[in-house]
Write a protein that holds these residues in place. Structure first.
Motif, PDB file in Angstrom:
ATOM      1  N   GLU A  28      10.772  14.716 -48.524  1.00  0.00           N
ATOM      2  CA  GLU A  28      10.567  14.029 -49.807  1.00  0.00           C
ATOM      3  C   GLU A  28       9.573  12.869 -49.663  1.00  0.00           C
ATOM      4  OE1 GLU A  28      11.906  12.673 -53.820  1.00  0.00           O
ATOM      5  OE2 GLU A  28      12.665  14.409 -52.744  1.00  0.00           O
ATOM      6  N   ILE A  29       9.716  12.081 -48.609  1.00  0.00           N
ATOM      7  CA  ILE A  29       8.834  10.940 -48.362  1.00  0.00           C
ATOM      8  C   ILE A  29       7.401  11.410 -48.106  1.00  0.00           C
ATOM      9  CG2 ILE A  29       8.341   9.069 -46.708  1.00  0.00           C
ATOM     10  CD1 ILE A  29      11.481   8.815 -46.486  1.00  0.00           C
ATOM     11  N   LEU A  30       7.268  12.487 -47.344  1.00  0.00           N
ATOM     12  CA  LEU A  30       5.933  13.049 -47.083  1.00  0.00           C
ATOM     13  C   LEU A  30       5.294  13.567 -48.366  1.00  0.00           C
ATOM     14  CD1 LEU A  30       6.062  15.128 -43.770  1.00  0.00           C
ATOM     15  CD2 LEU A  30       4.458  13.319 -44.367  1.00  0.00           C
ATOM     16  N   LEU A  31       6.051  14.303 -49.156  1.00  0.00           N
ATOM     17  CA  LEU A  31       5.521  14.851 -50.415  1.00  0.00           C
ATOM     18  C   LEU A  31       5.090  13.734 -51.358  1.00  0.00           C
ATOM     19  CD1 LEU A  31       7.986  17.818 -51.003  1.00  0.00           C
ATOM     20  CD2 LEU A  31       5.526  17.970 -50.488  1.00  0.00           C
TER      21      LEU A  31
ATOM     22  N   LEU B 282      -2.752  14.770 -41.290  1.00  0.00           N
ATOM     23  CA  LEU B 282      -2.327  14.310 -39.980  1.00  0.00           C
ATOM     24  C   LEU B 282      -1.408  13.112 -40.166  1.00  0.00           C
ATOM     25  CD1 LEU B 282      -3.019  15.002 -36.987  1.00  0.00           C
ATOM     26  CD2 LEU B 282      -4.650  13.124 -37.075  1.00  0.00           C
ATOM     27  N   VAL B 283      -0.198  13.199 -39.620  1.00  0.00           N
ATOM     28  CA  VAL B 283       0.767  12.106 -39.701  1.00  0.00           C
ATOM     29  C   VAL B 283       0.773  11.403 -38.347  1.00  0.00           C
ATOM     30  CG1 VAL B 283       3.170  11.459 -40.120  1.00  0.00           C
ATOM     31  CG2 VAL B 283       2.174  13.395 -41.360  1.00  0.00           C
ATOM     32  N   ILE B 284       0.426  10.124 -38.334  1.00  0.00           N
ATOM     33  CA  ILE B 284       0.373   9.353 -37.089  1.00  0.00           C
ATOM     34  C   ILE B 284       1.674   8.577 -36.922  1.00  0.00           C
ATOM     35  CG2 ILE B 284      -0.816   7.539 -35.797  1.00  0.00           C
ATOM     36  CD1 ILE B 284      -3.367   8.267 -37.319  1.00  0.00           C
TER      37      ILE B 284
ATOM     38  N   VAL C 243       5.578  20.177 -44.328  1.00  0.00           N
ATOM     39  CA  VAL C 243       4.793  20.460 -45.526  1.00  0.00           C
ATOM     40  C   VAL C 243       3.608  21.268 -45.008  1.00  0.00           C
ATOM     41  CG1 VAL C 243       3.392  19.398 -47.340  1.00  0.00           C
ATOM     42  CG2 VAL C 243       5.514  18.291 -46.609  1.00  0.00           C
ATOM     43  N   PRO C 244       3.202  22.339 -45.694  1.00  0.00           N
ATOM     44  CA  PRO C 244       2.126  23.187 -45.166  1.00  0.00           C
ATOM     45  C   PRO C 244       0.896  22.401 -44.703  1.00  0.00           C
ATOM     46  CG  PRO C 244       3.067  24.193 -47.110  1.00  0.00           C
ATOM     47  CD  PRO C 244       3.691  22.829 -46.982  1.00  0.00           C
TER      48      PRO C 244
END
Length: 182
Positions: free
Chosen positions: A173-176, A75-77, A91-92
């Motif tokens: 890229e930042i999320l990964l 979960l990205v807040i 991203v899955p």
């Protein structure tokens, strides 16, 4: 997923604000008209009398999809609804939610507990209010003792103030990187 609409007369995006079960409580207007914005109109208009602290934008989408998957849920807040939508399944099994401001409320924390992600990534804006929100959100989440990983996204402000301003490749890229470091 988000049931978005567009007001051609006002040049506004119409964003439904739903509870965790997908019931619409009101609509957010995202002003796109540049002259209006230059003249000081707020970027987001919320329904009068609607307590936005009782909603966690995107929670219905995350909740529905997390319970359909056996994968690790992330979960990205974010602060804003557009930022939350910008990470939707980039991203899955990763979904964005927005606190609709620079603070997380007790009610929003309860919604996150119901969603029960394995990993929470805080991605507030790269300005002073966003940095303060990051600290407050992380502190409140840690007090819940949910047993999930909590991390914060960081990027060079030159790339954009918020997630939606980043190009899709930089955002991914930042999320990964945050996932790898968790």
């Amino acid at each position: 997923n988000y049931r978005l609409a567009y007001d051609v007369v006002e040049d506004d995006a119409i964003i439904p604000l739903c509870d965790i079960h997908g019931r619409i409580g009101g609509f957010i207007r995202r002003v796109n008209n540049i002259p209006k914005l230059v003249n000081g109109s707020p970027k987001y208009l919320y329904p009068k009398g609607l307590g936005i602290s009782k909603y966690l934008f995107g929670a219905d989408v995350a909740h529905r999809n997390f319970h359909l998957s056996n994968e690790t849920s992330r979960l990205v807040i974010t602060e804003g609804s557009i930022d939350a939508m910008s990470v939707h399944n980039l991203v899955p099994n990763t979904y964005g939610v927005a606190v609709l401001g620079a603070r997380i409320s007790r009610h929003q924390l309860e919604i996150i507990k119901k969603i029960a992600p394995a990993h929470i990534i805080i991605a507030t804006d790269r300005d002073r209010a966003g940095r303060e929100a990051e600290i407050q959100i992380k502190y409140e989440l840690e007090k819940l003792r949910m047993g999930c990983n909590i991390s914060c996204l960081s990027w060079d402000k030159k790339l954009g103030k918020d997630l939606a301003e980043l190009d899709i490749f930089a955002r991914k890229e930042i999320l990964l990187q945050a996932i790898k470091n968790a």
